[in-house]
Scaffold this motif. Structure first.
Motif, mmCIF file in Angstrom:
data_model
loop_
_atom_site.group_PDB
_atom_site.id
_atom_site.type_symbol
_atom_site.label_atom_id
_atom_site.label_comp_id
_atom_site.label_asym_id
_atom_site.label_seq_id
_atom_site.Cartn_x
_atom_site.Cartn_y
_atom_site.Cartn_z
ATOM 1 N N GLU A 96 0.368 -8.729 8.846
ATOM 2 C CA GLU A 96 -0.998 -8.194 8.919
ATOM 3 C C GLU A 96 -1.266 -7.200 7.784
ATOM 4 O O GLU A 96 -2.323 -7.236 7.147
ATOM 5 N N ALA A 97 -0.302 -6.336 7.539
ATOM 6 C CA ALA A 97 -0.466 -5.326 6.491
ATOM 7 C C ALA A 97 -0.571 -5.972 5.114
ATOM 8 O O ALA A 97 -1.416 -5.586 4.302
ATOM 9 N N ALA A 98 0.276 -6.961 4.850
ATOM 10 C CA ALA A 98 0.226 -7.646 3.559
ATOM 11 C C ALA A 98 -1.133 -8.304 3.361
ATOM 12 O O ALA A 98 -1.707 -8.251 2.262
ATOM 13 N N ALA A 99 -1.672 -8.916 4.420
ATOM 14 C CA ALA A 99 -2.987 -9.558 4.330
ATOM 15 C C ALA A 99 -4.070 -8.521 4.047
ATOM 16 O O ALA A 99 -4.960 -8.745 3.218
ATOM 17 N N LYS A 100 -4.011 -7.365 4.702
ATOM 18 C CA LYS A 100 -5.002 -6.302 4.471
ATOM 19 C C LYS A 100 -4.906 -5.743 3.056
ATOM 20 O O LYS A 100 -5.911 -5.348 2.470
ATOM 21 N N MET A 101 -3.675 -5.694 2.512
ATOM 22 C CA MET A 101 -3.484 -5.171 1.159
ATOM 23 C C MET A 101 -3.839 -6.196 0.084
ATOM 24 O O MET A 101 -4.071 -5.830 -1.063
ATOM 25 N N GLY A 102 -3.801 -7.468 0.453
ATOM 26 C CA GLY A 102 -4.060 -8.516 -0.533
ATOM 27 C C GLY A 102 -2.842 -8.839 -1.380
ATOM 28 O O GLY A 102 -2.974 -9.271 -2.523
ATOM 29 N N ILE A 103 -1.654 -8.591 -0.820
ATOM 30 C CA ILE A 103 -0.410 -8.918 -1.526
ATOM 31 C C ILE A 103 0.424 -9.828 -0.634
ATOM 32 O O ILE A 103 0.132 -9.984 0.545
ATOM 33 N N SER A 104 1.454 -10.404 -1.196
ATOM 34 C CA SER A 104 2.299 -11.302 -0.410
ATOM 35 C C SER A 104 3.227 -10.503 0.509
ATOM 36 O O SER A 104 3.498 -9.324 0.276
#
Length: 161
Positions: A96-104
């Protein structure tokens, strides 16, 4: 204009040898950062050191007072901060955090394990946790080794007395 492009533009008008001396990074890495606007990845620590010396805010690209000698990114503290805020304040899984940050997920996992590489991942993590990257920059001369830091601080206290 991206922060990497702002840095690259600022480096074009500078003496590379002098910048390398002030930052403590090699000429090759200074040239590499100068090409950052062309899509070349710049190491996060090199980017922060160059921004400090040139007086560029690493998040916004705006002018700030220069800082010499520059400090280095405390990768372990940064990793712990990102992980703790992700888990306990935001209560997000790594996915979820990676998706919110826009990184893998891989990039976030590397960051949380102290392997901060590129500036894009570092800046995305800083925006996510709401803390400026310079808060994770240690004083110049200090190392990631706590025993070494204590010895340096002790030697500084003795020389001041």
């Amino acid at each position: 204009m991206t922060p990497a492009a702002v840095l690259a533009k600022a480096l074009k008008s500078c003496n590379r040898a002098e910048i390398a001396r002030l930052t403590g990074i090699s000429m090759r890495k200074v040239r590499h950062a100068e090409n950052g606007a062309k899509g070349h990845a710049t190491d996060a620590d090199d980017y922060l050191r160059l921004c400090q010396v040139l007086g560029i805010d690493p998040m916004t690209g705006k002018a700030v007072p220069p800082r010499t000698p520059p400090g280095t990114l405390d990768r372990i503290l940064f990793a712990a901060g990102v992980r703790a805020i992700r888990r306990y304040r935001n209560k997000h899984s790594i996915r979820e955090a990676a998706a919110k940050m826009g990184i893998s997920i891989t990039t976030l996992s590397r960051i949380e394990n102290g392997h901060v590489r590129g500036i894009d991942g570092m800046l995305a993590a800083c925006r996510y946790i709401g803390i400026h990257p310079l808060h994770y920059v240690g004083a110049a001369g200090f190392t990631g080794n706590m025993t070494g830091n204590l010895l340096i601080a002790h030697a500084d206290q003795r020389s001041a007395a």
